[in-house]
Design an enzyme around this catalytic site. Structure first.
Site, mmCIF file in Angstrom:
data_model
loop_
_atom_site.group_PDB
_atom_site.id
_atom_site.type_symbol
_atom_site.label_atom_id
_atom_site.label_comp_id
_atom_site.label_asym_id
_atom_site.label_seq_id
_atom_site.Cartn_x
_atom_site.Cartn_y
_atom_site.Cartn_z
ATOM 1 N N HIS A 70 3.173 -10.103 -12.784
ATOM 2 C CA HIS A 70 2.510 -10.007 -11.478
ATOM 3 C C HIS A 70 2.576 -8.594 -10.887
ATOM 4 O O HIS A 70 2.343 -8.412 -9.688
ATOM 5 C CB HIS A 70 3.102 -11.004 -10.472
ATOM 6 C CG HIS A 70 2.978 -12.432 -10.901
ATOM 7 N ND1 HIS A 70 1.785 -13.115 -10.910
ATOM 8 C CD2 HIS A 70 3.908 -13.311 -11.357
ATOM 9 C CE1 HIS A 70 1.979 -14.348 -11.333
ATOM 10 N NE2 HIS A 70 3.260 -14.489 -11.620
ATOM 11 N N ARG B 116 1.007 -0.205 3.919
ATOM 12 C CA ARG B 116 1.614 1.064 3.493
ATOM 13 C C ARG B 116 0.667 1.737 2.515
ATOM 14 O O ARG B 116 -0.386 1.202 2.169
ATOM 15 C CB ARG B 116 2.947 0.794 2.802
ATOM 16 C CG ARG B 116 2.818 -0.231 1.661
ATOM 17 C CD ARG B 116 4.055 -0.342 0.815
ATOM 18 N NE ARG B 116 4.028 -1.470 -0.079
ATOM 19 C CZ ARG B 116 3.348 -1.547 -1.220
ATOM 20 N NH1 ARG B 116 2.592 -0.524 -1.607
ATOM 21 N NH2 ARG B 116 3.401 -2.616 -1.983
#
Length: 499
Positions: free
Chosen positions: A237, A294
Site C-alpha cells: 500500500h 502536506r
C-alpha cells in the site's frame, strides 16, 4: 506581508535538503535539526545552523515538538517547514507552533484534524458533491451491525481505520465467514498504530488506479489544482513508481477530478500545498479516498510538468501572499516519472536492507533529477524510512521519459545495500506499464522476484565477462606470436592491477 527570514526544517534527509535549497534561492536562512544518528548527514552540513535534538529514535528526536519549538525561540526562527512524515500532519504540533508566534508552513490545525480523520473528511466533502465510495459515514463498533452493513454494500468490502494511513488498520473481506476475524484484526491494528480503534466499512473497489491531484490554496480563499499524478505501482500500500500526468485520464475526466479536488480543499478552508487522493475503477469512475495535508514525496513530478516550485509557493503562502496564478493560467507540458530508490531487497518481499553505501554514483544528463540526502560511504540508519533518493526523469513524451528513466537507472551505481533500482527496471520494461494498462495490483499480478538481477551480481557478471574476454584475447595473441616463431611473455602475467 510577513517576510520570512529564517526557517527551521523539522525533518531530515532529502526533503530537508529540498526545502533548504529553495529557501537559499529566496534568500532565507535555514536551521537543521538532527538526531545523533544524523550528525554527519548532508542536510546538517548544508544548513546555515544546525542543532542536535536527541537520540537516534525518532521518538527521541524528530518527533519532539516542544524541543523543536524551543530551538526556534532560541535561534529567532520565523517559520517551521515540517516536510512530510514525522510532525507534518500533527494538528497539535501545528497549533503549538502558531501559539508560540512561529509560522507553520502548512495548513491550519483545523484542516489537518478534519482530513486526518477519514470519517470527518467524508462528512466534510459530502457537501461539495465529491464522489464517495459506497459505505458508511460513521464508526462501527458492533460486529453484527457491521455484518449487516457489509451485506448491504456487497462483498468484497474494505474495513478501514478512521485515523489510518499507510495500509495500517485496513482489511479486505471477501465473505461473511471471515468478517469477524478481519474486523477484530483491523481494530487491534488501528488501536496499536493510532491509539484509536474506530473503523468503518466501505465497498472494496477491485483493481483500481490510484490517482491524486496536487492542490495549492492561499489564506485569501483562492484554491487551484496542478493536475494529477498516477501512483498505482505500490508495494504494501505504499508507492514506488509515480508519474505525471496519468496515461488514462481524458481531458473531461481530468477537469472533473480537478474540480472535485478543489471542492475537497474548500470543504476545510484549506491553504498551503496538499494532495487529494482518488481511486479510479475499471470504468473510469472516480471516488474520493483521502487528503494528505502536506507536501507529498512525489511532488517533483508535478514540478517538472508545470514548472512550479511547490516549496517556494508554500513559503509565499505562509508569508501571506495570494497565489500568483489562476486555474486557467496553469498548464502542463511533457511527462515526468519518479522512482523511489529504497534500501530494500525486492527479491525478499522488499524488506529493508540497511548498511553502508560502499559505492554511490549518481546518474546525470538531460532530464534527470535526483533528490537525495546521502553520499558515498554513509550509513543508511535503521531508525528511519529506508528511502535513499527519488530518481526523476522528464521528457516531452511518456515513451521518452521511460527511456530516460531506464538509462538513468543503469547509470545509478549503488553497492553495499540492495535497492529498488532493479525493480524499477522491471516495472518500466513491463508491457503493462508501457501500455498504461495497469493498476494497484501490478506487483501482485506481474512481479516475480526471480526476475530481479541484483546490482552487485550484475557487476560481478560484467567483470567476469570482461576478464574472460581479456584472457581469450591474450591467449590468441600468444598463439599468433608462437606461430610467427616468436616467444612472448603474456601481458596478463605482466599486468599490474591497481584497486
Amino acid at each position: 506581508m510577513n517576510k520570512i527570514k529564517k526557517i527551521l526544517i523539522a525533518n531530515r534527509g532529502e526533503i530537508a535538503l529540498r526545502v533548504m535549497r529553495t529557501a537559499r534561492e529566496m534568500g532565507i536562512q535555514t536551521v537543521a535539526v538532527f538526531s545523533e544518528a544524523d550528525r554527519q548527514a548532508s542536510h546538517v552540513r548544508y544548513a546555515d545552523e544546525a542543532v542536535c535534538i536527541g537520540a537516534a529514535p525518532s521518538s527521541e528526536s524528530y518527533l519532539r515538538g516542544d524541543v523543536i519549538i524551543d530551538v526556534c525561540k532560541r535561534l529567532k526562527v520565523d517559520a517551521i517547514h515540517p516536510g512530510y512524515g514525522f510532525l507534518s500532519e500533527n494538528a497539535d504540533f501545528a497549533r503549538k507552533v502558531s501559539d508560540n508566534g512561529i509560522k507553520f508552513i502548512g495548513p491550519s490545525p483545523e484542516a489537518i484534524e478534519t482530513m486526518g480523520d477519514k470519517l470527518a473528511a467524508k462528512s466534510a466533502v459530502s457537501k461539495y458533491d465529491v464522489p464517495l465510495v459506497p459505505g458508511v459515514d460513521h464508526a462501527i463498533m458492533d460486529i453484527e451491525d457491521s455484518k449487516r452493513v457489509a451485506e448491504e454494500i456487497g462483498y468484497p468490502i474494505l474495513i478501514k481505520a478512521s485515523a489510518g494511513g499507510g495500509g495500517k488498520g485496513m482489511r479486505i473481506v471477501e465473505n461473511t465467514e471471515e468478517f469477524e476475524e478481519q474486523m477484530q484484526r483491523a481494530m487491534s491494528e488501528a488501536k496499536s498504530a493510532f491509539g484509536n480503534d474506530s473503523v468503518f466499512v466501505e465497498k472494496f473497489v477491485t483493481s483500481p488506479r490510484h490517482i491524486e491531484f496536487q492542490i495549492l490554496g492561499d489564506e485569501h480563499g483562492n484554491i487551484v489544482h496542478l493536475f494529477e499524478r498516477d501512483c498505482s505501482v505500490q508495494r504494501r500500500h505504499q508507492k514506488v513508481v509515480e508519474e505525471a500526468p496519468s496515461s488514462v485520464l481524458t481531458p473531461e475526466l481530468r477537469k472533473a477530478m480537478g474540480e472535485a479536488a478543489v471542492g475537497v480543499a474548500k470543504s476545510c478552508n484549506y491553504y498551503g500545498a496538499g494532495t487529494v487522493e482518488f481511486i479510479v475503477d475499471e470504468d473510469l469512475n472516480f471516488f474520493f479516498l483521502e487528503m494528505n495535508t502536506r507536501l507529498q514525496v512525489e511532488h517533483p513530478v508535478t514540478e517538472e510538468i508545470t514548472g512550479i516550485d511547490l516549496v517556494k509557493e508554500q513559503i509565499k503562502i505562509a508569508e501571506g501572499h495570494e497565489l500568483p496564478f489562476k486555474q486557467e493560467d496553469i498548464k502542463f507540458k511533457g511527462h515526468a516519472l519518479e522512482l523511489r530508490v529504497y534500501a530494500e531487497d525486492p527479491s525478499n518481499n522488499f524488506l529493508p536492507d540497511i548498511g553502508r553505501l560502499n559505492r554511490y554514483v549518481l546518474p546525470q544528463g538531460p532530464g534527470v533529477r535526483v533528490d537525495d540526502g546521502f553520499e558515498e560511504g554513509m550509513e543508511i540508519p535503521i531508525f528511519y524510512d529506508p528511502m535513499i533518493a527519488k530518481l526523476v526523469t522528464y521528457a516531452d513524451t511518456r515513451e521518452k521519459a521511460i527511456e530516460r528513466m531506464l538509462r538513468a537507472i543503469a547509470e545509478y551505481k549503488i553497492s553495499g545495500v540492495e535497492t529498488t533500482l532493479s525493480f524499477g527496471t522491471f516495472v518500466l520494461n513491463h508491457e503493462a506499464f508501457k501500455s498504461g494498462n495497469f493498476n494497484t495490483k501490478f506487483v501482485e499480478k506481474y512481479f516475480n522476484p526471480d526476475t530481479i538481477v541484483h546490482e552487485e551480481d550484475k557487476e560481478e557478471i560484467e567483470l567476469a565477462a570482461a576478464l574472460g574476454a581479456m584472457l581469450i584475447n591474450e591467449r590468441n595473441n600468444d598463439q599468433a606470436d608462437r606461430t610467427n616463431g616468436q616467444i612472448s611473455t603474456s601481458k596478463w602475467q605482466q599486468r599490474k592491477w591497481v584497486s
